[in-house]
Design a protein around this motif. Structure first.
Motif, short mmCIF file in Angstrom:
data_model
loop_
_atom_site.label_atom_id
_atom_site.label_comp_id
_atom_site.label_asym_id
_atom_site.label_seq_id
_atom_site.Cartn_x
_atom_site.Cartn_y
_atom_site.Cartn_z
N ARG A 57 22.07 -98.64 -51.05
CA ARG A 57 21.95 -98.45 -52.50
C ARG A 57 20.84 -99.36 -53.02
NH1 ARG A 57 26.87 -100.10 -51.38
NH2 ARG A 57 26.61 -102.00 -52.61
N PRO A 58 20.28 -99.06 -54.19
CA PRO A 58 19.29 -99.98 -54.77
C PRO A 58 19.92 -101.35 -55.06
CG PRO A 58 19.20 -97.85 -55.86
CD PRO A 58 20.42 -97.83 -54.98
N GLU A 59 19.19 -102.39 -54.75
CA GLU A 59 19.64 -103.72 -55.12
C GLU A 59 19.25 -104.00 -56.57
OE1 GLU A 59 17.73 -105.96 -52.02
OE2 GLU A 59 15.94 -106.29 -53.23
N LYS A 60 20.06 -104.80 -57.26
CA LYS A 60 19.86 -105.05 -58.68
C LYS A 60 19.68 -106.54 -58.93
CE LYS A 60 22.69 -101.03 -59.87
NZ LYS A 60 23.90 -100.54 -60.57
N ALA A 61 18.78 -106.84 -59.85
CA ALA A 61 18.50 -108.24 -60.16
C ALA A 61 18.55 -108.45 -61.67
CB ALA A 61 17.12 -108.65 -59.64
N ARG A 75 21.90 -108.97 -56.68
CA ARG A 75 23.16 -108.61 -56.04
C ARG A 75 22.97 -107.30 -55.27
NH1 ARG A 75 26.03 -104.82 -59.21
NH2 ARG A 75 25.26 -104.60 -61.35
N ASP A 76 23.88 -107.06 -54.35
CA ASP A 76 23.74 -105.92 -53.43
C ASP A 76 22.39 -105.96 -52.73
OD1 ASP A 76 26.25 -104.90 -54.06
OD2 ASP A 76 25.48 -103.71 -55.73
N ARG A 114 8.46 -118.05 -75.88
CA ARG A 114 8.66 -116.69 -75.39
C ARG A 114 9.84 -116.66 -74.42
NH1 ARG A 114 3.00 -116.52 -71.94
NH2 ARG A 114 3.58 -117.95 -70.26
N GLY A 115 10.47 -115.51 -74.33
CA GLY A 115 11.58 -115.38 -73.41
C GLY A 115 11.90 -113.93 -73.15
N THR A 116 12.39 -113.65 -71.95
CA THR A 116 12.80 -112.30 -71.59
C THR A 116 14.06 -112.36 -70.74
OG1 THR A 116 11.48 -112.23 -69.56
CG2 THR A 116 10.43 -111.41 -71.56
N ILE A 117 14.83 -111.30 -70.81
CA ILE A 117 15.90 -111.06 -69.87
C ILE A 117 15.77 -109.61 -69.45
CG2 ILE A 117 17.55 -110.59 -71.74
CD1 ILE A 117 19.75 -111.60 -69.84
N SER A 118 15.92 -109.34 -68.15
CA SER A 118 15.66 -107.98 -67.68
C SER A 118 16.57 -107.64 -66.50
CB SER A 118 14.19 -107.83 -67.27
OG SER A 118 13.86 -108.70 -66.20
N ARG A 119 16.78 -106.35 -66.34
CA ARG A 119 17.43 -105.80 -65.16
C ARG A 119 16.35 -105.17 -64.31
NH1 ARG A 119 22.32 -104.00 -63.93
NH2 ARG A 119 22.77 -106.19 -64.43
N ASP A 120 16.24 -105.62 -63.07
CA ASP A 120 15.20 -105.15 -62.16
C ASP A 120 15.84 -104.64 -60.87
OD1 ASP A 120 12.77 -106.09 -63.72
OD2 ASP A 120 13.89 -107.95 -63.51
N ILE A 121 15.13 -103.79 -60.18
CA ILE A 121 15.70 -103.18 -58.98
C ILE A 121 14.68 -103.13 -57.86
CG2 ILE A 121 17.30 -101.72 -60.27
CD1 ILE A 121 15.35 -99.36 -59.60
N ARG A 122 15.20 -103.05 -56.64
CA ARG A 122 14.42 -102.62 -55.48
C ARG A 122 15.23 -101.55 -54.77
NH1 ARG A 122 13.42 -102.80 -49.93
NH2 ARG A 122 15.11 -104.18 -49.30
N ALA A 123 14.67 -100.37 -54.69
CA ALA A 123 15.35 -99.29 -53.97
C ALA A 123 15.04 -99.40 -52.48
CB ALA A 123 14.90 -97.94 -54.49
N PRO A 124 15.94 -98.95 -51.62
CA PRO A 124 15.64 -98.96 -50.19
C PRO A 124 14.40 -98.12 -49.89
CG PRO A 124 17.59 -97.62 -50.65
CD PRO A 124 17.26 -98.36 -51.90
#
Length: 942
Positions: free
Chosen positions: A687-691, A720-721, A638-648
């Motif tokens: 700004r929201p940080e992105k992972a 990042r950010d 199994r495998g995944t790649i994702s874009r995740d965020i944390r907003a302030p």
């Protein structure tokens, strides 16, 4: 007897021998296989597995999920599920009752997934967000209705596309038993081997059918844990720590008794107004009972001679680590109810409500203060006329006095939380599709008083005592010719600081007060979901889920007038208000690609996407691509790649200057400063940080050996950010490195002697963070012919690195296995593992649990022999256990249990933390602070 029977019997005998030799063990409901994330208890129909919004299918989600039953967590930590969860290797221990230090979040439990911080993990109840505990929008696990928790699914990969913001480190989903029939209860009592840490817990739940149309489930819990005082363990009485070395090399040396220069009756720090030599002639004396002067003992390694702050080893100073409890007290109450009503064959109405309440009144460090005393002080003339005469002859007009004020009792911080939540929704089916529409409102009211908090301006006025024309001792400002000063001094009562017990009760009442602030944090969530199979492909049905969600979060804080003016020694919370709204739309597909082919028993792809619009910080997209490949023979990749965020969060954006006290190590003056006020302000430009999260792994459940399951997953997360606070200790260090020319110097306040007397912090999107590692999980279950069961389960984590980079960090440090973390907040071991061995018989049961915590470098930025004389902490291993006995009575089944935590009474290692509000001799998040702990109780059902 067959070989299989002999083998299982031998293993059973071994399990009993281990438990008998140790005299304790535990009963743990067998945990589920790592690949399927299912509970042993029969699940509710159509339950959604955490990690996907699609209904459970024959092929599991590609996102790794560690599922732990509530029974297993209760065995690991009978008092609190959060403490059991923090023993999972993927969760870095943070906070809780033994965290120590500080005036915030006393006794609260938050989850720190992957060591990325409590703000980068999402906590859900049955797939829904729970009530936030404060403006940071984090969830206090103590407030969750624990009696009805069936299992907890921990998603150890990014899940923002599935569940929204904050799921960078993962998701912890508490799955409740909403189909309970009958009655369940638990009653337990606990006490440590040393006679403290008393604990009582009582919880009950019942479920029943409401005729033919509905079902009702109700659960309630009562929990009370008494404190453990700061001087009740040998490792805290001696207050060992690393101290600044006055000799210079190595910079830090081991001291066995860290103290700071404050005494109950007052210490003369240094003279003022005379020559340097003459000022020094009166220093180093302390006032005893009745104002008697005696020499002050500076012990060894003193960096506090002649200054108001600094440290020493031994001597007459205040021992800082005993001021706060080893275990903070905690009271917890909760009640929860869920009801389902069938409106038709295809439509169901559900209602849910819960109330949670927690209280932790914890002791803070005793009140310390530094005041200026004039030679003409009326009280000084009474108690020390010889000193006044000496000062007069030397031309010394006054002195600085350090005082530890204990006459009014200790300073206490209150942390009371009342959480209320209501949920209403409709769910049903429409052909092949399932739909759900819901609305929930939740709020948390936090009441935070601080008792016996020093009012600094009042103390300054009160110690400036003179005689009026009638010969009475009064506050000098009441005689001032300035009407404004007289008005400010109205009600002033002169304070005698010279000697323990010297100040009058009236003077103590004038200089001490109760600061208080109240915060209400609210969240509304409305959402609609639709999921089902669109059509059949050659390899199986194409599954889809779509939905929309609306959230509104807001928080408001009101504080007392003195706090608003910054008048107290501690906290000084400012009035605060923040609010934002979130609109989201999301979708998910499960696409079967191949089935029943050579090397491709089943191959499927999982796609998810979400668009989120924040009223405060704009729009952002998240997505996930996953692949499941079942080769056959029980092997799955199994495998995944994702874009995740944390907003302030609301505090990141709108904080108005909350104060916490920190320890500052300053290379400029070669001193360490304790209890330095630090103010935190928000930043509306965040700004929201992105992972980017990558996970790849395998699951192996061999067909040739029934009961064996293995899972190994590699993860890589890059943020990042990243939102990070700048200021405090970092500002001091960077300012020093730039020879006092850095812009960060504006975040540091020094006095005329260059001592650090204040700092500030503020969050900005200025850093990046990266971590990677491997999770591994294995389980072997043996079902015996007589119906008994033997289960072994191993959970482990290897973290390769966890590194924060920013323009302010010249040489980023990998903070994994670095106890004095530079950036990530909580110490994270490189290796961590938990091993369960459980025997479950018809009458008797036993479980042993072993917990391994890898070794640490104390501080990777320091060189042994040059910067410090200590720089390594050995690995630690703890053993817990429980024994149980089942009885049947009153038409039901009851289980008596004896649970022992830290079975071997393993004492914490010397792992000093010189930072924070209170320097401690060991890390209270990582290492057991209590020693051997006994709990006895009964669990039952009817």
């Amino acid at each position: 007897m067959s070989k299989v029977t002999m083998r299982t019997a031998s293993l059973a005998t071994l399990a009993f021998a281990l438990s008998a030799g140790a005299a304790w063990a535990q009963d743990q409901q067998a945990a589920p296989a790592p690949a399927e994330a299912e509970s042993d208890a029969p699940p509710a129909p159509d339950i959604v597995v955490t990690g996907t919004r699609l209904r459970t299918g024959t092929f599991s989600t590609p996102t790794p999920v560690t599922a732990v039953t509530a029974a297993a967590l209760e065995t690991a930590a009978p008092g609190n599920l959060a403490e059991g969860l923090k023993q999972l290797p993927s969760i870095v221990p943070t906070g809780g009752q033994t965290a120590g230090g500080g005036t915030r979040a006393g006794g609260q439990n938050f989850l720190n997934l992957r060591g990325l911080g409590i703000l980068r993990g999402l906590v859900l109840i049955d797939g829904r967000r729970y009530v936030p505990a404060d403006p940071r929008l984090v969830t206090d696990i103590n407030l969750i209705p624990q009696m009805l928790v069936e299992r907890v699914d921990v998603v150890t990969g990014g899940a923002s596309a599935t569940y929204g913001s904050d799921a960078v480190g993962g998701v912890a989903n508490f799955v409740l038993n909403r189909k309970l029939n009958g009655v369940r209860f638990t009653v337990s009592n606990g006490i440590s081997q040393r006679g403290d840490n008393q604990e009582f817990k009582a919880a009950a739940a019942f479920g029943l059918n409401l005729g033919q149309i509905g079902h009702l489930v109700v659960g309630a819990e009562y929990y009370d844990n008494q404190p453990v005082s700061g001087d009740s363990r040998a490792f805290r009485v001696t207050a060992a720590n690393q101290l600044r070395n006055p000799a210079g090399t190595p910079t830090l040396v081991t001291g066995n008794d860290l103290r700071t220069p404050f005494t109950p009756g007052g210490l003369i720090v240094n003279g003022a107004g005379g020559s340097t030599v003459n000022n020094a002639l009166i220093r180093g004396r302390k006032f005893e009972v009745g104002g008697v002067l005696t020499p002050y003992d500076y012990g060894t390694l003193a960096t506090n001679v002649g200054i108001a702050n600094g440290t020493q080893n031994g001597g007459d100073g205040f021992r800082v680590s005993t001021g706060q409890e080893i275990v903070r007290p905690l009271k917890r109450r909760s009640i929860f109810a869920h009801a389902d009503f069938a409106l038709s064959d295809s439509v169901n109405l559900y209602l849910e409500g819960n109330y949670g309440w927690t209280l932790s009144n914890s002791q803070s460090s005793p009140t310390i203060s530094t005041v200026s005393i004039a030679r003409g002080n009326a009280f000084l003339a009474q108690v020390a006329p010889a000193l006044v005469a000496q000062m007069t002859s030397l031309g010394v007009t006054g002195f600085t006095l350090n005082r530890l004020t204990t006459e009014a009792g200790p300073t206490y911080t209150g942390n009371e939380n009342a959480s209320l939540r209501g949920l209403v929704g409709l769910e049903g089916s429409l052909g092949k599709f399932n739909w759900d529409v819901s609305y929930q409102y939740g709020r948390n009211d936090n009441h935070s008083p601080m008792y016996n908090n020093l009012i600094t301006a009042n103390l300054t006025r009160a110690v400036n005592a003179v005689r009026d024309t009638s010969g009475n001792i009064v506050c000098a400002d009441t005689l001032s010719t300035d009407p404004n000063r007289r008005a400010a001094a109205a009600g002033c009562v002169p304070f005698n600081p010279f000697g323990l017990g010297a100040p009058s009760p009236e003077a103590l009442a004038y200089v001490m007060g109760t600061s208080v602030f109240d915060t209400r944090t609210e969240m509304q969530v409305a959402g609609a979901n639709l999921s089902g199979d669109l059509f059949k492909l050659p390899a199986g049905p194409l599954g889809a889920a779509v939905g929309v969600e609306w959230r509104n979060a807001k928080a408001a804080t009101t504080s007392d007038p003195i706090s608003q003016g910054g008048g107290y020694r501690l906290v000084n919370q400012q009035n605060f208000f923040g609010e934002y709204t979130v609109k989201e739309v999301f979708g998910e597909l499960n696409i079967p690609l191949l089935a029943d082919k050579p090397l491709f028993r089943r191959l499927s792809a999982n796609l998810a996407g979400r668009h989120t619009d924040y009223s405060a910080s704009g729009g952002v997209n998240t997505w996930k691509v996953g692949l499941n490949w079942e080769l056959g023979g029980g092997l799955k990749l199994r495998g995944t790649i994702s874009r995740d965020i944390r907003a302030p969060n609301l505090e990141d954006l709108y904080a108005t200057g909350r104060q916490n006290n920190i320890t500052i190590t300053d290379a400029l003056t070669n001193r360490q400063y304790l209890a330095v006020p630090n103010l935190t302000f928000g930043n509306t430009a965040l700004r929201p940080e992105k992972a980017t999260t990558k996970v790849v792994g395998l699951v192996y459940q061999p067909e040739w050996l029934s009961g064996l399951s293995l899972a190994v997953d590699y993860y890589d997360i890059k943020i990042r950010d990243a939102i990070a606070n700048i200021g405090g200790q970092t500002a001091v260090e960077q300012c020093n490195l730039a020879n006092q020319a850095s812009p960060l110097c504006a975040f540091v306040t020094r006095d005329t002697t260059n001592a650090v007397i204040g700092t500030r912090t503020s969050p900005i999107n200025f850093s990046s963070q990266a971590t990677s590692g491997v999770d591994f999980e294995s389980q072997y279950r043996i079902d015996m012919r007589n119906g008994d069961r033997l289960t072994f389960r191993l959970l482990g984590n290897y973290t390769a690195h966890n590194r924060v980079s920013s323009p302010l960090i010249t040489n980023p440090v990998d903070d994994v296995a670095n106890l004095i973390t530079q950036s990530i907040g909580s110490a994270q071991p490189r290796w961590r593992g938990t091993l369960f061995a459980n025997y479950e018989g018809k009458v008797f049961g036993t479980t042993l649990q072993g917990r391994y915590i890898g070794g640490f470098t104390w501080d990777k930025t320091r060189v042994l022999g040059r910067d410090t004389d200590f720089n390594a902490i050995k690995p630690q291993f703890y053993v817990d256990g429980e024994v149980t006995a089942r009885i049947r009575s009153f038409g039901g089944e009851q289980t008596l249990f004896l649970n022992v935590q830290n079975l071997l009474d393993h004492q914490p290692p010397y792992a000093p933390n010189p930072n924070g509000a209170t320097p401690l001799p060991t890390d209270p998040n990582l290492y057991d602070q209590i020693g051997r702990m006994f709990r006895v109780g009964i669990r039952g059902r009817f």
